[in-house]
Design an enzyme around this catalytic site. Structure first.
Site, mmCIF file in Angstrom:
data_model
loop_
_atom_site.group_PDB
_atom_site.id
_atom_site.type_symbol
_atom_site.label_atom_id
_atom_site.label_comp_id
_atom_site.label_asym_id
_atom_site.label_seq_id
_atom_site.Cartn_x
_atom_site.Cartn_y
_atom_site.Cartn_z
ATOM 1 N N ASP A 175 -6.040 39.365 -31.264
ATOM 2 C CA ASP A 175 -6.501 40.655 -30.742
ATOM 3 C C ASP A 175 -6.697 41.592 -31.928
ATOM 4 O OD1 ASP A 175 -3.991 41.328 -31.581
ATOM 5 O OD2 ASP A 175 -3.116 41.351 -29.583
ATOM 6 N N LYS A 191 -8.530 34.355 -26.473
ATOM 7 C CA LYS A 191 -7.413 35.287 -26.593
ATOM 8 C C LYS A 191 -6.629 35.353 -25.274
ATOM 9 C CE LYS A 191 -7.067 39.608 -25.781
ATOM 10 N NZ LYS A 191 -7.202 41.056 -25.634
#
Ligand code: SF4
Length: 227
Positions: free
Chosen positions: A141, A122
């Site tokens: 996320d 991420k």
């Protein structure tokens, strides 16, 4: 996933129209700053991160500055973002490796970024897209995970598997902006607790439209009944 493949084009068209300038809300001026800001943004709002990074980036200007930071001082500076001990450890560890192995410059590939302590896909995706304009994946996320499920783009729960599903349906040219568009939509309309389905421009394409149950607030009677 066949239905997802058919719906993704109109979904993207609408998202691009509604959120034309989708970029990270984190303030940064160089790759090191977006790396640090992204680490700080875990479990924290972008606004809170942005409120303390100007002073932080004034004090620590280079990877060498962060690598040699006094741990307690750095922890105190980032404490308002939560999980400050782990975040300080990640920032110091990643900076040390950047100094030792990458000549003090944040590397610009997924493979290299993933070698930095505390950096997972991420964070690496956000650094690559924001600092280098490069898309090697889609950052997953909490907003992207929630919306991917609600929009029927993935049934998975683990970020890496959700990302794999998204990469299979989202055209590569849209990878760069996809995270930011979903984050914007997740904050503005498809909120975790009360999605505004009746106002959502994606409702005709969304299998969850009007079907998300809002959790009931806990009443004192409810609490009593469990004791
Ligand atoms: Fe989210 Fe509702 Fe819009 Fe679907 S219709 S994306 S559940 S707000």
């Amino acid at each position: 996933m066949e239905s997802a493949r058919k719906r993704i084009k109109p979904i993207l068209r609408i998202l691009r129209r509604v959120y034309p300038r989708s970029r990270t809300a984190l303030a940064f001026e160089n790759p090191l700053q977006i790396l640090v800001a992204t680490i700080l943004s875990a479990q924290c709002t972008d606004e809170r991160v942005n409120s303390l990074t100007p002073a932080l980036f004034k004090k620590y200007r280079t990877a060498a500055d962060f690598a040699s930071a006094d741990r307690a001082e750095l922890e105190a500076a980032i404490r308002p973002t939560g999980f400050f001990r782990n975040k300080a450890k990640s920032i110091i560890g990643a900076s040390g490796k950047i100094v030792a192995e990458f000549g003090g410059r944040v590397p610009g590939t997924m493979a290299e970024l993933l070698t930095l302590p505390g950096v997972a896909r991420k964070t690496a995706n956000i650094v690559l897209s924001s600092a280098f304009g490069r898309a090697e994946g889609i950052a997953v996320d909490v907003h992207v995970a929630r919306l991917a499920g609600r929009l029927g783009l993935s049934r998975e729960k683990v970020p890496e598997k959700i990302e794999r599903d998204l990469l299979a349906v989202v055209p590569r040219r849209d990878w760069l902006d996809f995270n930011f568009m979903l984050v914007n939509h997740g904050r503005a309309v498809c909120r975790a607790r009360k999605p505004l389905c009746s106002e959502c421009p994606l409702r005709a394409l969304c299998p969850s439209a009007g079907k998300i149950e809002t959790p009931r607030p806990k009443t004192s009677a409810g609490l009593r009944s469990r004791t």
